[in-house]
Design an enzyme around this catalytic site. Sequence first.
Site, PDB file in Angstrom:
ATOM      1  N   ASN A   6       0.857  -1.189   0.000  1.00 25.67           N
ATOM      2  CA  ASN A   6       0.000   0.000   0.000  1.00 25.67           C
ATOM      3  C   ASN A   6       0.899   1.247   0.000  1.00 25.67           C
ATOM      4  O   ASN A   6       1.716   1.428   0.912  1.00 25.67           O
ATOM      5  CB  ASN A   6      -0.888  -0.032   1.252  1.00 25.67           C
ATOM      6  CG  ASN A   6      -1.813   1.173   1.344  1.00 25.67           C
ATOM      7  OD1 ASN A   6      -1.388   2.291   1.132  1.00 25.67           O
ATOM      8  ND2 ASN A   6      -3.070   0.945   1.692  1.00 25.67           N
ATOM      9  N   HIS A   9       0.948   6.335   1.747  1.00 23.59           N
ATOM     10  CA  HIS A   9       1.681   7.339   2.518  1.00 23.59           C
ATOM     11  C   HIS A   9       2.845   7.972   1.762  1.00 23.59           C
ATOM     12  O   HIS A   9       3.429   8.950   2.231  1.00 23.59           O
ATOM     13  CB  HIS A   9       2.073   6.777   3.885  1.00 23.59           C
ATOM     14  CG  HIS A   9       0.846   6.501   4.698  1.00 23.59           C
ATOM     15  ND1 HIS A   9      -0.090   7.479   4.955  1.00 23.59           N
ATOM     16  CD2 HIS A   9       0.348   5.359   5.232  1.00 23.59           C
ATOM     17  CE1 HIS A   9      -1.108   6.958   5.642  1.00 23.59           C
ATOM     18  NE2 HIS A   9      -0.859   5.677   5.804  1.00 23.59           N
ATOM     19  N   HIS A  42      -5.725   3.620  -1.510  1.00 23.63           N
ATOM     20  CA  HIS A  42      -7.046   3.973  -0.968  1.00 23.63           C
ATOM     21  C   HIS A  42      -7.385   5.381  -1.460  1.00 23.63           C
ATOM     22  O   HIS A  42      -6.751   6.353  -1.051  1.00 23.63           O
ATOM     23  CB  HIS A  42      -6.968   3.929   0.563  1.00 23.63           C
ATOM     24  CG  HIS A  42      -8.261   4.198   1.256  1.00 23.63           C
ATOM     25  ND1 HIS A  42      -8.394   4.111   2.621  1.00 23.63           N
ATOM     26  CD2 HIS A  42      -9.494   4.540   0.793  1.00 23.63           C
ATOM     27  CE1 HIS A  42      -9.642   4.386   2.966  1.00 23.63           C
ATOM     28  NE2 HIS A  42     -10.319   4.671   1.879  1.00 23.63           N
ATOM     29  N   ARG A  44      -9.469   8.067  -0.913  1.00 24.84           N
ATOM     30  CA  ARG A  44     -10.425   8.515   0.110  1.00 24.84           C
ATOM     31  C   ARG A  44     -11.311   9.615  -0.442  1.00 24.84           C
ATOM     32  O   ARG A  44     -10.901  10.377  -1.328  1.00 24.84           O
ATOM     33  CB  ARG A  44      -9.678   9.013   1.342  1.00 24.84           C
ATOM     34  CG  ARG A  44      -8.925   7.917   2.082  1.00 24.84           C
ATOM     35  CD  ARG A  44      -8.359   8.446   3.381  1.00 24.84           C
ATOM     36  NE  ARG A  44      -9.399   8.585   4.372  1.00 24.84           N
ATOM     37  CZ  ARG A  44      -9.577   7.790   5.426  1.00 24.84           C
ATOM     38  NH1 ARG A  44      -8.753   6.794   5.639  1.00 24.84           N
ATOM     39  NH2 ARG A  44     -10.546   7.998   6.275  1.00 24.84           N
ATOM     40  N   ARG A  48      -7.160  12.860   0.837  1.00 27.07           N
ATOM     41  CA  ARG A  48      -6.054  13.363   1.670  1.00 27.07           C
ATOM     42  C   ARG A  48      -4.691  12.862   1.210  1.00 27.07           C
ATOM     43  O   ARG A  48      -3.677  13.460   1.521  1.00 27.07           O
ATOM     44  CB  ARG A  48      -6.280  13.014   3.139  1.00 27.07           C
ATOM     45  CG  ARG A  48      -6.171  11.557   3.445  1.00 27.07           C
ATOM     46  CD  ARG A  48      -6.261  11.304   4.934  1.00 27.07           C
ATOM     47  NE  ARG A  48      -7.580  11.588   5.454  1.00 27.07           N
ATOM     48  CZ  ARG A  48      -8.047  11.082   6.602  1.00 27.07           C
ATOM     49  NH1 ARG A  48      -7.278  10.312   7.344  1.00 27.07           N
ATOM     50  NH2 ARG A  48      -9.253  11.358   7.020  1.00 27.07           N
ATOM     51  N   GLU A  69      -8.734   0.379  -2.708  1.00 23.76           N
ATOM     52  CA  GLU A  69      -9.546   0.449  -1.489  1.00 23.76           C
ATOM     53  C   GLU A  69     -10.435   1.677  -1.597  1.00 23.76           C
ATOM     54  O   GLU A  69      -9.977   2.758  -2.004  1.00 23.76           O
ATOM     55  CB  GLU A  69      -8.656   0.632  -0.259  1.00 23.76           C
ATOM     56  CG  GLU A  69      -7.800  -0.547   0.055  1.00 23.76           C
ATOM     57  CD  GLU A  69      -6.908  -0.259   1.255  1.00 23.76           C
ATOM     58  OE1 GLU A  69      -7.021   0.832   1.850  1.00 23.76           O
ATOM     59  OE2 GLU A  69      -6.089  -1.113   1.584  1.00 23.76           O
ATOM     60  N   THR A 100      -8.058   3.973   8.739  1.00 21.33           N
ATOM     61  CA  THR A 100      -9.281   3.181   8.803  1.00 21.33           C
ATOM     62  C   THR A 100      -9.364   2.495  10.170  1.00 21.33           C
ATOM     63  O   THR A 100      -8.499   1.695  10.516  1.00 21.33           O
ATOM     64  CB  THR A 100      -9.261   2.117   7.684  1.00 21.33           C
ATOM     65  OG1 THR A 100      -8.850   2.766   6.478  1.00 21.33           O
ATOM     66  CG2 THR A 100     -10.631   1.513   7.481  1.00 21.33           C
ATOM     67  N   GLU A 152     -11.075  -9.126   3.741  1.00 22.67           N
ATOM     68  CA  GLU A 152      -9.768  -8.760   4.281  1.00 22.67           C
ATOM     69  C   GLU A 152      -9.940  -8.594   5.781  1.00 22.67           C
ATOM     70  O   GLU A 152     -10.687  -7.719   6.240  1.00 22.67           O
ATOM     71  CB  GLU A 152      -9.235  -7.463   3.653  1.00 22.67           C
ATOM     72  CG  GLU A 152      -7.875  -7.101   4.249  1.00 22.67           C
ATOM     73  CD  GLU A 152      -7.214  -5.884   3.607  1.00 22.67           C
ATOM     74  OE1 GLU A 152      -7.565  -5.543   2.461  1.00 22.67           O
ATOM     75  OE2 GLU A 152      -6.354  -5.280   4.272  1.00 22.67           O
ATOM     76  N   HIS A 191      -3.530  -4.188   7.864  1.00 25.63           N
ATOM     77  CA  HIS A 191      -3.631  -3.010   8.728  1.00 25.63           C
ATOM     78  C   HIS A 191      -2.759  -3.160   9.964  1.00 25.63           C
ATOM     79  O   HIS A 191      -2.915  -4.093  10.740  1.00 25.63           O
ATOM     80  CB  HIS A 191      -5.070  -2.688   9.165  1.00 25.63           C
ATOM     81  CG  HIS A 191      -5.226  -1.217   9.476  1.00 25.63           C
ATOM     82  ND1 HIS A 191      -4.777  -0.661  10.650  1.00 25.63           N
ATOM     83  CD2 HIS A 191      -5.727  -0.213   8.736  1.00 25.63           C
ATOM     84  CE1 HIS A 191      -5.016   0.638  10.624  1.00 25.63           C
ATOM     85  NE2 HIS A 191      -5.585   0.938   9.466  1.00 25.63           N
TER      86      HIS A 191
END
Length: 243
Positions: A6, A9, A42, A44, A48, A69, A100, A152, A191
């Site tokens: 993922n 970030h 993801h 969002r 963000r 996601e 999340t 998941e 996660h």
Amino acid sequence: MRFYVNIDHVATVRQARRTDEPDPVRAAVLAELGGADGITVHLREDRRHIQERDVELLLQTVQSVVNLEMAVAPEIVDLAVAWKPAQVTLVPEKREEVTTEGGLAVVGSGSGNALETALHRLREASLRTSLFIDPDPEVIRASADLEVEAIELHTGEYANARDGDKREQLSRLQRAAALGASLGLAVHAGHGLTYRNVASVARIPEIEELNIGHSIVSHALFVGIEKAVREMKEVVRAARETA
Ligand code: PXP
């Protein structure tokens, strides 16, 4: 076991300055070179970190697969239907959360709700769907009833737990994975997984896909993304071998 990275970030750092670096697309290419079996992002609702531009370029660039996601919001479902990523993972989303926080509310959601509407539209577009859920038997059974391909399992509580509670959270994940597989669901997990805590989860035989982000991007600041990915992949591989 598939190991998806993922890269949200990487985009978080870019958005801190609303500039064009670091580019998550470059990170994805390097993550693949480091052994990622897929790239997870993801998108969002508040944008963000990952932007629409990122997903569009990733879909053209990534040579493995893109796991998108997203919340069950109709406008994001529209984008997924148009984009057709290899997999859509539906997640809950609250604007005020840092990340999340829990799994999707699947139980007692009633027919005709936003989740079922989203699943219906994604299925019509022939997209593989996964639900990000807490490792609870009731939620797993309700997910199977929704006829998704995959679940998941949220590993956040395991990641945050200590000592005896950590063992209990791990066995909760083990039971959840076994139940999901027995119901015909593909079982994924993610996660809060790190270089230190991932091995026990990677050893759960029914888990076929891991999604890991923050720990890899953090380590990449010091060793580079390709090496950070390669090191995580090695931890996962070694754990799996001794399962
Ligand atoms: N899986 C899902 C569904 C997520 O929402 C996230 C966080 O975006 C992850 C996995 C990755 O979590 P982490 O960044 O803590 O590795």
